[in-house]
Scaffold this motif. Structure first.
Motif, PDB file in Angstrom:
ATOM      1  N   SER A  64     -70.250 -16.033   1.664  1.00  9.71           N
ATOM      2  CA  SER A  64     -69.192 -15.029   1.698  1.00  9.71           C
ATOM      3  C   SER A  64     -68.189 -15.255   0.575  1.00  9.71           C
ATOM      4  N   ASP A  65     -67.767 -14.151  -0.059  1.00  4.33           N
ATOM      5  CA  ASP A  65     -66.774 -14.259  -1.135  1.00  4.33           C
ATOM      6  C   ASP A  65     -66.085 -12.914  -1.338  1.00  4.33           C
ATOM      7  N   VAL A  66     -64.948 -12.968  -2.001  1.00  2.00           N
ATOM      8  CA  VAL A  66     -64.196 -11.753  -2.345  1.00  2.00           C
ATOM      9  C   VAL A  66     -64.979 -10.965  -3.390  1.00  2.00           C
ATOM     10  N   GLY A  69     -66.301 -12.344  -6.819  1.00  6.66           N
ATOM     11  CA  GLY A  69     -65.915 -13.750  -6.738  1.00  6.66           C
ATOM     12  C   GLY A  69     -66.929 -14.656  -7.400  1.00  6.66           C
ATOM     13  N   ARG A  70     -66.500 -15.886  -7.643  1.00  3.60           N
ATOM     14  CA  ARG A  70     -67.370 -16.843  -8.328  1.00  3.60           C
ATOM     15  C   ARG A  70     -67.971 -17.876  -7.397  1.00  3.60           C
ATOM     16  N   ALA A  71     -67.702 -17.746  -6.102  1.00  5.39           N
ATOM     17  CA  ALA A  71     -68.267 -18.702  -5.148  1.00  5.39           C
ATOM     18  C   ALA A  71     -69.558 -18.187  -4.528  1.00  5.39           C
ATOM     19  N   TYR A 113     -80.647 -12.126  -7.439  1.00  7.40           N
ATOM     20  CA  TYR A 113     -81.019 -11.527  -6.153  1.00  7.40           C
ATOM     21  C   TYR A 113     -79.826 -11.491  -5.213  1.00  7.40           C
ATOM     22  N   PHE A 114     -79.088 -12.602  -5.114  1.00 10.94           N
ATOM     23  CA  PHE A 114     -77.939 -12.666  -4.209  1.00 10.94           C
ATOM     24  C   PHE A 114     -76.734 -11.911  -4.760  1.00 10.94           C
ATOM     25  N   LEU A 115     -76.534 -11.973  -6.063  1.00  7.54           N
ATOM     26  CA  LEU A 115     -75.362 -11.331  -6.670  1.00  7.54           C
ATOM     27  C   LEU A 115     -75.427  -9.812  -6.583  1.00  7.54           C
ATOM     28  N   LYS A 116     -76.613  -9.245  -6.431  1.00  6.98           N
ATOM     29  CA  LYS A 116     -76.730  -7.783  -6.318  1.00  6.98           C
ATOM     30  C   LYS A 116     -76.097  -7.257  -5.026  1.00  6.98           C
ATOM     31  N   PHE A 117     -75.866  -8.119  -4.053  1.00  4.32           N
ATOM     32  CA  PHE A 117     -75.226  -7.701  -2.807  1.00  4.32           C
ATOM     33  C   PHE A 117     -73.715  -7.483  -2.980  1.00  4.32           C
ATOM     34  N   ASP A 118     -73.142  -7.995  -4.063  1.00  3.12           N
ATOM     35  CA  ASP A 118     -71.717  -7.839  -4.351  1.00  3.12           C
ATOM     36  C   ASP A 118     -71.486  -6.482  -5.002  1.00  3.12           C
ATOM     37  N   THR A 124     -68.146  -9.685   0.097  1.00  2.00           N
ATOM     38  CA  THR A 124     -69.583  -9.797   0.279  1.00  2.00           C
ATOM     39  C   THR A 124     -69.882 -10.850   1.339  1.00  2.00           C
ATOM     40  N   ASN A 125     -70.752 -10.503   2.280  1.00  6.66           N
ATOM     41  CA  ASN A 125     -71.193 -11.425   3.318  1.00  6.66           C
ATOM     42  C   ASN A 125     -72.709 -11.362   3.383  1.00  6.66           C
TER      43      ASN A 125
END
Length: 162
Positions: A64-66, A69-71, A113-118, A124-125
């Motif tokens: 989870s991140d804003v 975000g960079r986390a 793959y994961f960053l596309k959810f942001d 993003t969760n």
């Protein structure tokens, strides 16, 4: 031959637990939260209660991140037993026997793959299903180890030159 596999076939997934009520200034265990992972272990919170233990070879993964975000999707490879406790909104990934922890951590860390959810607008969760559906190509174990050794040497070279 390299083979494409989803994460749920190469590793076990679990969620962390909330430590907010058990944080102490000098506890026995480090609470692995998004700030800890995103700073590569520099920012620490402690607890005396190991609610969700992490062991050597486990991967902590930020769920989870804003927005922007960079986390999000950062990984932290656990190097010691009896030192860490997994916080909520962080997944614990335990590679199966034929998977190199370092190799898997490298594949997952900030993967497109994961960053596309942001979406850049809302927080993003990533869900368990999102993470377990992560599909990537895997070589045989001995080849994963050789690739990992090469990546570690490059990391060390970069660190020495910074």
């Amino acid at each position: 031959a390299w083979e494409q596999r989803k994460l749920d076939k190469v590793a076990e997934y679990r969620n962390g637990k909330g430590h907010e009520k058990s944080i102490s200034s000098n506890g026995k265990y480090i609470v692995v939260n998004s700030k800890f992972v995103s700073t590569n272990g520099l920012v620490k919170k402690f607890t005396n209660i190991q609610m969700e233990p992490l062991v050597k070879g486990d991967i902590a993964f930020v769920l989870s991140d804003v927005p922007n975000g960079r986390a999000l999707a950062r990984t932290f490879l656990i190097s010691k037993n009896n030192k860490y406790s997994l916080n909520q909104r962080i997944a614990g990934i335990t590679p199966k026997n034929n998977i190199s922890s370092f190799f898997l951590s490298s594949l997952m860390n900030r993967s497109p793959y994961f960053l596309k959810f942001d979406d850049g607008v809302s927080q993003t969760n990533l869900s368990k299903k999102d993470v377990e559906n992560f599909a990537e190509m895997y070589p045989e174990f001995f080849e994963q180890k050789k690739i990992s050794a090469l990546l570690k040497s490059i990391d060390n070279l970069l660190a020495a030159n910074q």
